[in-house]
Design a protein around this motif. Structure first.
Motif: not given
Lengths: 279, 274
Positions: A188-193
């Motif tokens: 999720y962090l990798s998807r800019a969350v």
């Protein structure tokens, strides 16, 4: 999540307390839950809290215990000490009142008295006995060993080993569950969350989304595990043997005797009224 | 070519004391197609997780487009470096393929019109257009993996890190996916692929980095690395059969080492003619 894993890992450490039979520690824990119900006087509950801490030092878990209770003690006990005196209705020396006397009809209600404070503190100490003992028990006991023990006893009493096995499996499943949660978080962090940005509600909303893939992967893993167990003929025989059996040692009997003595002392103090706070 | 990632003396120690990386130095340039190989636990994934800030160095520095990753969040770095995870199920959240792909661009604040265009384009590129309304969990493993790549690509990263993209997929799906990455590479994207599939490495990668025990054992053009068979053996890596045959016949064959069956066949044919 990782805190839970840390606590479970702590149960696998090596110390004289960790070495004790899980059944004996379970008895000790139950006694430590019953004692604060029987005893209300702080001159007995303070030593009981200290007893858990002394045992924690012997088990070398005092640092972890301190770390976990550092948050629990002030929050839980502080709350009890602050609020409990308002429910103490036997009067006494008033420190302050919640509603000033000049307020019509309800003026002077909600008195916070010295006696109430003592009563609240005694109540907080009773909770502290149970909380400290419970945390100590979890830190010093391998939950898988405990579940296996219970499974063995359950089977001996004529029950099915399947139910305790379910508990063991859930403990074994926990590290992979925590690992999966970590990976999902990274995805999720990798998807800019920006998980850590925003207020509590926004953060909560973002974290809830993590549970969709977590539940999906967990259900798939549970399903795979069921198939794997069936392929290994789980449940084919009504009784099974256990790889690890837990015999009682001299130390176990000693600890058990100590726990029973504590319980007898608690019952005695209750019956004689010596363990009850005279308020 | 412009240098986009620079790794200087990188060490990473996990809680518990496991030294996953031990002094890695590396530079990656714009437009490269790199394969990172090595046995399990060699530090491949730990290394690439530093490129978008998922992990921070214990010691050393990682610069991505000149930005020190210790001073940037994954949120910021994800605009530059897209990371596709090994298991697509770890990132699927939405109830339609469209929303899944649109999830990243929405997080980055792209306007909805632009998102529509991007999603359409990315789904077409990855041959997923017919599934636009399908719930992602209903797709097969290969399609879910492609969807995971699509959802990262929609964020328009310049670098694409793909961690073991071909695990559990048949050869057709593997080739389809890596061919797509090859196409992206030709369009100017930098591709970093972590994999165990040596056949795909020899077919598509231009540069190979071999890792062992948290260090870089070999780093160079694919032919050079693949034909360093003795060193590869140290890392328990077996090159593809085509390389092994060429290596065995090196006294008979001319030209540069072959990575593809067609090239080797041609060389053998020429040798036979002589």
């Amino acid at each position: 999540m990782s805190l839970l894993l840390e606590i479970l890992e702590s149960g696998k450490m090596k110390s004289p307390i960790h070495k004790l039979n899980p059944r004996v520690k379970l008895v000790w824990w139950i006694v430590m839950i019953i004692l604060p119900i029987l005893i209300t006087h702080y001159i007995y509950t303070i030593p009981l809290v200290l007893l858990s801490w002394v045992l924690a030092v012997v088990a070398k878990v005092h640092k972890s215990l301190g770390r976990y209770l550092l948050v629990t003690y002030p929050a839980l006990l502080g709350f009890i000490i602050l609020t409990w005196p308002f429910f103490y209705d036997k009067g006494g020396r008033v420190i302050f009142t919640l509603i000033p006397k000049w307020v019509p009809l309800i003026g002077g209600k909600g008195a916070y008295t010295v006696e109430g404070l003592i009563y609240g503190t005694a109540m907080a100490l009773r909770i502290a006995v149970a909380v400290t003992a419970s945390m100590f028990f979890v830190l010093c006991t391998d939950m898988i060993d405990l579940a296996n023990c219970i499974g063995e006893d359950f089977q001996r009493l004529g029950g099915s080993y399947k139910y305790p096995y379910m508990v063991v499996s859930s403990f074994r499943f926990l590290p992979s569950f925590v690992g999966t949660f970590g990976t999902i978080k990274e995805a999720y962090l990798s998807r800019a969350v920006a998980l850590d940005k925003g207020g509590i509600i926004e953060k909560g909303r973002k974290y809830i989304t993590l549970f969709v893939p977590l539940i999906d992967t967990s259900l798939k893993s549970a399903y795979d595990m069921t198939i794997a167990m069936e392929l290994k003929a789980f449940g084919a025989v009504p009784k099974r043997t256990f790889y690890k059996t837990f015999k009682m040692s001299a130390g176990d009997y000693l600890f058990l005797a100590f726990s029973i003595l504590l319980l007898i002392a608690g019952i005695y103090l209750r019956i004689t009224g010596k363990g009850v706070l005279p308020l | 070519m412009e240098e986009i990632i620079r790794v200087e003396g990188l060490w990473h120690v996990y809680p518990g004391g496991v030294e996953a990386l031990r002094g890695v130095d590396l530079t990656i340039k714009q437009g490269e197609f790199i394969a990172i190989i090595g046995q399990n636990g060699s530090g491949k994934t730990t290394l690439v997780k530093h490129f978008n800030g998922l992990l921070k160095p214990t010691r050393g520095k990682v610069y991505v487009y000149g930005i020190d990753t210790t001073k940037a969040s994954t949120y910021e770095l994800s605009r530059k470096v897209g990371y596709v995870f090994q298991n697509p199920d770890h990132q699927i959240y939405s109830d339609s393929v469209y929303d899944e792909v649109a999830f990243g661009p929405r997080n980055l604040g792209f306007p909805e019109d632009e998102i529509k265009e991007i999603v359409k384009h990315v789904l077409e590129e990855l041959e997923l257009s017919e599934y636009v309304e399908t719930p992602p969990f209903m797709l097969g493993k290969g399609l879910r993996q492609r969807l995971a790549v699509a959802s990262i690509l929609a964020m328009k990263p310049e670098v694409l890190v793909v961690d073991e993209p071909t695990t559990g997929q048949d050869w057709k799906e593997c080739v389809k996916l890596v061919e797509f990455m090859d196409r992206l590479n030709k369009e100017g994207h930098t591709i970093i692929m972590v994999t165990h599939n040596m056949k795909l490495v020899s077919m598509f990668a231009k540069r190979v980095i071999v890792m062992k025990d948290g260090r870089i054992l070999l780093d160079g053009p694919t032919e050079e690395v693949m034909y360093n068979i003795e060193t590869l053996r140290e890392a328990y890596i077996k090159p593809p059969d085509v390389v092994l045959i060429d290596y065995r016949l090196r006294n008979l064959l001319d030209g540069k080492p072959s990575l593809r069956v067609e090239d080797l066949a041609e060389k053998i044919y020429q040798a036979c003619k002589r």
